[in-house]
Design an enzyme around this catalytic site. Structure first.
Site, short mmCIF file in Angstrom:
data_model
loop_
_atom_site.label_atom_id
_atom_site.label_comp_id
_atom_site.label_asym_id
_atom_site.label_seq_id
_atom_site.Cartn_x
_atom_site.Cartn_y
_atom_site.Cartn_z
N GLY A 239 0.77 -1.24 0.00
CA GLY A 239 0.00 0.00 0.00
C GLY A 239 0.80 1.29 0.00
N GLU A 274 4.14 -6.68 1.97
CA GLU A 274 3.71 -7.08 0.62
C GLU A 274 3.69 -5.88 -0.33
OE1 GLU A 274 -0.18 -8.68 1.25
OE2 GLU A 274 0.52 -10.35 2.48
N PRO A 275 4.79 -5.17 -0.50
CA PRO A 275 4.75 -4.01 -1.38
C PRO A 275 4.68 -4.42 -2.85
CG PRO A 275 6.99 -4.42 -0.68
CD PRO A 275 6.14 -5.43 0.03
N ARG A 277 3.34 -1.66 -5.77
CA ARG A 277 3.54 -0.40 -6.46
C ARG A 277 4.84 0.31 -6.04
NH1 ARG A 277 -0.99 2.65 -8.05
NH2 ARG A 277 -2.12 1.51 -6.44
N TYR A 317 -9.44 4.52 -12.89
CA TYR A 317 -9.37 5.27 -11.62
C TYR A 317 -9.19 6.77 -11.83
CZ TYR A 317 -7.50 0.57 -10.52
OH TYR A 317 -7.26 -0.77 -10.44
N CYS A 342 -12.18 2.26 -29.24
CA CYS A 342 -13.49 2.85 -29.53
C CYS A 342 -14.31 3.07 -28.27
CB CYS A 342 -14.22 1.97 -30.52
SG CYS A 342 -13.27 1.86 -32.03
N GLU A 343 -13.84 3.92 -27.40
CA GLU A 343 -14.55 4.30 -26.18
C GLU A 343 -14.08 5.70 -25.80
OE1 GLU A 343 -15.47 1.88 -23.08
OE2 GLU A 343 -14.92 -0.01 -24.05
N TYR A 371 0.85 -2.06 -12.17
CA TYR A 371 -0.54 -2.15 -12.64
C TYR A 371 -0.68 -1.57 -14.06
CZ TYR A 371 -0.94 -3.04 -7.68
OH TYR A 371 -0.75 -3.55 -6.42
#
Ligand code: LLP
Length: 412
Positions: A239, A274-275, A277, A317, A342-343, A371
């Site tokens: 986190g 548990e890193p 990012r 996000y 196409c969005e 990610y």
């Protein structure tokens, strides 16, 4: 160290020019600095040295085997959430006794695979999961080590999709329930209660929520350590937030350590982290080439050859990624950087001051190491981009670009 810097007007990763890499491997292209990966790992280990934590790299952040292997060589284990991630970790020769398995929805197949490989422990998130793990372990006649995931109900002030430690989230169990489930699980065959785990969210930029959560876990930790001789781990999850916007501050590993070390030292248990990012985010960039520049009545669109299928974070996000010109220019223009999908949600940067580029120029979307590739897809039948890892002046291709054949390989 900054992984990416300008040298003679050209953006470089370590000593290799991004323009040269784009030329050799094509675009879109993921590029990582291996030195940066190693330095981040070392900085965290140094900051937390007082408790000598076992760092279990969170594979979901970037699951490329070469990335996992880089951390393994530094002494890391891994945090996994699926049989597929276990498979990848084992292929990267991670020691199973350094593998922890989280996730709310483990299947029997996942559990059996992990039991047979003798991983360190499962993070258990519900009563039913404890029962299922015991059942599988009994059938295979193997011991199952479990750590219970506590949901401490703290607000880590993250994007709501990546908050995991509030009571309305699906993760873990509140403290009272955890205590009850532990009592029940203690009587189950083949189950060893080895620890407690928490993971309160991702991209957390202040240390207080970690300290607050840990404080909430402490009494139960002590109680369980006294009751079970097998109880020896406190897993504080991942986190730690990184810098995405130039004017924002990351959470420094030293500030994180200052907040959590007193409680951890006091507990005297083996600490696991548990890193994800924090270790890989700033080490990577997604390089893309401008296809068209298009002005409508309201704004300019810079249309690149990378889109939401390659890097989903901005679309999902509304996350900010800095955009740098590969050939340095100080000229800026107010625009959207969009992909070919196409969005209308397909953007990499929206309504921002962006480098004033022209058709065929190269752009680097920064801090895409976490990610990015791991959340990429083939939507719009776009083959996933290749990944290159640079160490000093050496560039290694660590994932080939997918082909059109790859797209249809498993179809009947
Ligand atoms: N441990 C557990 C149990 C997790 O669920 C996660 C991330 C981590 C560790 C690693 O968290 P980190 O250190 O990377 O913050 N896709 C989102 C992030 C989702 C995080 C999911 N869990 C994004 O792109 O922001």
């Amino acid at each position: 160290m900054q992984a990416f810097t300008y040298l003679h007007g050209l953006l470089h990763v370590e000593r290799v020019s991004l323009e040269a890499l784009a030329h050799e491997y094509g675009t879109p292209l993921y590029i990582y600095s291996q030195t940066h990966l190693r330095q981040r790992y070392d900085a965290l280990v140094t900051a937390m040295a007082d408790v000598s934590p076992l760092i279990c790299y969170s594979v979901k952040a970037n699951s490329n085997r070469a990335v996992i292997d880089t951390f393994r060589q530094q002494g890391a284990g891994v945090d996994i959430v699926s049989g597929g991630e276990l498979f990848r970790a084992l292929r990267a020769r991670v020691d199973p006794s350094k593998i922890v398995f989280a996730g709310v929805g483990k299947t029997r197949e996942d559990i059996e695979y992990a039991l047979k490989e003798r991983i360190l422990f499962f993070t258990v998130e519900s009563e039913q999961e404890a029962l299922r793990i015991s059942d599988c372990a009994e059938e295979l006649n193997l011991p199952a080590r479990v750590a219970f995931r506590v949901n401490p109900d703290v607000d880590a002030k993250t994007h709501k999709y990546v908050s995991t430690g509030k009571k309305e989230n699906k993760f873990g169990m509140d403290i009272e329930r955890t205590a009850k489930v532990c009592e029940m699980a203690a009587g189950l065959p083949h189950i060893d209660i080895v620890g407690l785990q928490m993971h309160i969210g991702s991209q957390i930029l202040t240390a207080e929520p970690f300290a607050e959560a840990l404080q909430k876990l402490q009494p139960l930790c002590r109680q369980l350590a006294a009751a079970h001789s097998s109880f020896k781990y406190i897993d504080i999850g991942g986190g730690i937030g990184i810098q995405y916007e130039p004017e924002h501050q990351a959470l420094a590993p030293t500030a994180f350590a200052d907040a959590v070390l007193p409680a951890l030292k006091d507990l005297g248990l083996q600490v696991i982290m548990e890193p994800g990012r924090y270790l890989v985010g700033n080490a990577g960039a997604l390089v893309c080439r401008v296809q068209y520049v298009k002005d409508n009545a309201f704004k300019r669109f810079i249309i690149a050859d990378a889109g939401m299928n390659d890097l989903l974070r901005p679309a999902l996000y509304q996350s900010y990624h800095e955009v740098l010109p590969v050939r340095r220019t100080e000229e800026r223009v107010f625009a959207d950087l969009v992909g070919p999908i196409c969005e209308s949600g397909d953007f990499l940067a929206q309504e921002r001051e962006l480098p004033d580029v022209e058709q065929d120029d190269l752009l680097a979307v920064m801090s895409a190491g976490a990610y990015g590739a791991s959340m990429s897809s083939t939507y719009n039948s776009r083959p996933r981009p290749p990944e290159v890892m640079v160490d000093g002046d050496k560039a290694n291709i660590i994932r080939e670009r997918e082909s059109w054949d790859d797209l249809v390989r498993n179809e009947a």
